[in-house]
Design a protein around this motif. Sequence first.
Motif, PDB file in Angstrom:
ATOM      1  N   MET A 767       0.834  -1.196   0.000  1.00 35.12           N
ATOM      2  CA  MET A 767       0.000   0.000   0.000  1.00 35.12           C
ATOM      3  C   MET A 767       0.870   1.247   0.000  1.00 35.12           C
ATOM      4  O   MET A 767       2.048   1.208   0.354  1.00 35.12           O
ATOM      5  N   THR A 768       0.239   2.352  -0.382  1.00 42.02           N
ATOM      6  CA  THR A 768       0.911   3.649  -0.368  1.00 42.02           C
ATOM      7  C   THR A 768      -0.114   4.692   0.049  1.00 42.02           C
ATOM      8  O   THR A 768      -1.295   4.606  -0.318  1.00 42.02           O
ATOM      9  N   MET A 769       0.328   5.686   0.813  1.00 42.97           N
ATOM     10  CA  MET A 769      -0.556   6.782   1.216  1.00 42.97           C
ATOM     11  C   MET A 769      -0.228   8.022   0.384  1.00 42.97           C
ATOM     12  O   MET A 769       0.946   8.339   0.171  1.00 42.97           O
ATOM     13  N   VAL A 770      -1.269   8.704  -0.083  1.00 41.67           N
ATOM     14  CA  VAL A 770      -1.091   9.937  -0.855  1.00 41.67           C
ATOM     15  C   VAL A 770      -1.968  11.030  -0.253  1.00 41.67           C
ATOM     16  O   VAL A 770      -3.021  10.743   0.346  1.00 41.67           O
ATOM     17  N   GLU A 771      -1.544  12.274  -0.427  1.00 38.35           N
ATOM     18  CA  GLU A 771      -2.327  13.391   0.100  1.00 38.35           C
ATOM     19  C   GLU A 771      -3.404  13.788  -0.899  1.00 38.35           C
ATOM     20  O   GLU A 771      -3.125  14.043  -2.071  1.00 38.35           O
ATOM     21  N   VAL A 772      -4.653  13.883  -0.424  1.00 41.22           N
ATOM     22  CA  VAL A 772      -5.785  14.215  -1.294  1.00 41.22           C
ATOM     23  C   VAL A 772      -6.629  15.326  -0.681  1.00 41.22           C
ATOM     24  O   VAL A 772      -7.841  15.384  -0.893  1.00 41.22           O
ATOM     25  N   THR A 773      -5.980  16.230   0.072  1.00 41.30           N
ATOM     26  CA  THR A 773      -6.714  17.277   0.787  1.00 41.30           C
ATOM     27  C   THR A 773      -7.640  18.056  -0.138  1.00 41.30           C
ATOM     28  O   THR A 773      -8.790  18.370   0.215  1.00 41.30           O
ATOM     29  N   ASN A 774      -7.171  18.354  -1.339  1.00 37.94           N
ATOM     30  CA  ASN A 774      -7.959  19.184  -2.261  1.00 37.94           C
ATOM     31  C   ASN A 774      -8.590  18.372  -3.392  1.00 37.94           C
ATOM     32  O   ASN A 774      -8.930  18.908  -4.444  1.00 37.94           O
ATOM     33  N   ILE A 775      -8.732  17.059  -3.170  1.00 34.92           N
ATOM     34  CA  ILE A 775      -9.314  16.196  -4.197  1.00 34.92           C
ATOM     35  C   ILE A 775     -10.589  15.564  -3.658  1.00 34.92           C
ATOM     36  O   ILE A 775     -10.604  14.989  -2.569  1.00 34.92           O
TER      37      ILE A 775
END
Length: 821
Positions: A767-775
Amino acid sequence: MKIEFSSLPTILNGEICQLQKDYTIENIFIDSRNAVSNIKNLFIAIKGERHDGHNFIADLYSNGIRNFIIDEEIKVDKYPEANFFKTENSINALQALAGYKRKNFKGNLIGITGSNGKTIVKEWLAKLIESVYSVYRSPRSYNSQVGVPLSLWHLNHYQDYAIIEAGISKMGEMEKLEAIIKPKIGIYTNLGTAHDEGFPSLEEKAHQKAQLFKDSSTIIFCKDFPEISNALHSLPKLEEKEFIGWSFEDNTSNYFVETEGRNNGTAIRIPFEEQFHIFQVPFQDYASLENITHCLLLLLHEGLPIKVIQNTLNDIKSLNMRLETKKGKNSTYLVDDSYNNDLVGLDTALQFFSQQKQFQKRILILSDLLETGLSSEVLYQQLADRIALEKLNLVVGIGSEIRMLEKFYTSDLKLFPNTASFLEYEKENSFQESLILIKGARKFNFESIVQRLEQKIHGTVLEIDLNKITHNLNFYRARLKPGVKTMVMVKAFAYGSSSHEIANWLEFQNVDYLAVAYADEGVILRQHGIQLPIMVMNPDPRSFELLHQYNLEPELYSETIFKDYASYTRNHKSLLKVHLKLDTGMHRLGFEAHEIEQLQLLLRHNPQLKVASIFSHLAASDEAMHNGFSAQQAMSFKKLAESLVDFLGYKPILHLLNSPGISRFPDYQFDMVRLGIGLYGVDPTGIYSGQLQSVSTLKTVISQVKHIKKGETIGYARRGVANEDMKTATISIGYADGFNRKFSQGIGKVLINGILAPVIGNVCMDMTMVEVTNIDCKAGDEVIVFGEGPNISDMASAIDTIPYEILTNISERVKRVFYTE
């Protein structure tokens, strides 16, 4: 409308040069590989850049084809039961034959052109219209100078609407297509950069495409493309045309279209005939909104009921317009083509099905064929005749009407009243080691069959577009001198794309040679039915028996490996092919200049070995700064190879260029080139990057979305830190799948709903974590790891590596899906 062979002189320019028995023409073919054995079918022999249809007449005749159109002299008396029509140009004859069919079509014909979206607009329109009327649409992307006439051939009297797409790549092509399509209604989708090289300007390209609508009465287009609007308004007979020019941007337009994002899609507000209509559509991206607006305006123009339109729109997003090959359970492969269920679509799918030579057992799962305009008796008689030609091991029929097939089809057939009853049967009777074509009308929910039979792997998928492989192959072939052969590298699991599926497609495309790194890779190809000659680049004495058993041809690069192989083969009675590798500066493998005399001695003492090719490898063809060194290598190779040819007394194939070499050094093509990563859309030189097409798309899904407070950490070793409140998405891909750990800490980015999302923290194994604050996103949403954007080259640059490594690192646990449109 029936066309007898004897009537061809009244339709086409030319003459009958042999008529043995008059037949009513049922179908036409231009590709001998797809020609269905039927005495009523017609083969049109076309001379192309790489193949001449006249060369396949003998094989087609022996397979039962009896009707031919030719444009060169042949000895027709060699085919005593065949009919031949001689014309000046076979492509013109094909178009004229299609034009005759079009002239006798009484329904409404819709023509579609533009740079993008043609196929999806066509398919969406067909889906939306067929709820009320009988609709025919051209198969897949049949929009070329030969694709369009092949599409028009299937027009019939019972069809209320026909939807035909037209594409061009250079000046003057649309005039020929317009002459045979003659659309009553036109849709001009948009204007982009595709095929720019074929036109002097964007304006001229817009003008050329607009010629399709020269005689159309209604034209739908987006005014936000001024070049399209100007081109259409320069057409003749403007006073006889109705222009429906809509806009997302100009609120003064009569057709100003407004959109509003909603939870599960978008609301579209369209003005038409002094009324406003609001439709809910299940997507939010601009391209889909543009495409569906074209469709909605046409439906409103044709007067389809609003409720019917909205009800059909609810299913539109799930339409899959690709023919996909997926790995199934129990060593099966599935050909998933359930979106299009008519005779023409079935014929196209069966052609693709028959190209998969690597499987001995073949199964067809088929539902009732709906809305064909034919009586059940005629329809299922035709169906039985067609599938009987495929020599299938089993046909599974699902539905009430397909039971009629039992009357005409005498081979193994199992019938079920509905999908649920078949799935119950499959629990106790699972398929093994088969190729399975699944094709059904949407009401039968064949997606559940695909889900049951598909191998269950996690949600990360590598999609490989076979059409784009063909595009790239032909792009490089077009840059070769006449007679130069093509060897394609399918080593390293075909650059991560799965070797035997790619090899099968390449064999269908008539490449000359394949190359693998190790004997085991060649054995797998042979076990999957690949017949092309295969060079093994790293043979090992322990694999010599496999080389002989599976007819694989080793590369011999040193005195030691030569002597080992010579010793193994000394008692073989037949000649065995080998390939000689010369080292001209790579200093990896190969005979150097001072070893040539010893090599000649080895060859003299081993007459059982026949040299199939002599080759070398450019060390730095990627980079222009080393052009001088590459030239030195080429001259050295030429000198050494010529000395070996003189010694041998016969001429093996000479080859030097790899993918970047093909781009950079056309003068060094010799007899053959080796195409590797260029086939997959990557040009390491950058010279042709804009003209190649990215073949692979790596996709995964969001597993969970989390809201992280300022100061909290994310992932192993707490490497990810929330400097402010943020939202993260955990995606189902990690370094065990080939997503390199170097993409940690924001270096890697993935695409979610059209927006790039940076990796936060470290890449984990799975797994990988990504930032999606503005998505705006949720669990289950699709994630693009690479494809058109971000592309493989961008990803490689981000971690200071090369695209080869990105591709070949993709784990075998990642499911491969092959598709063609």
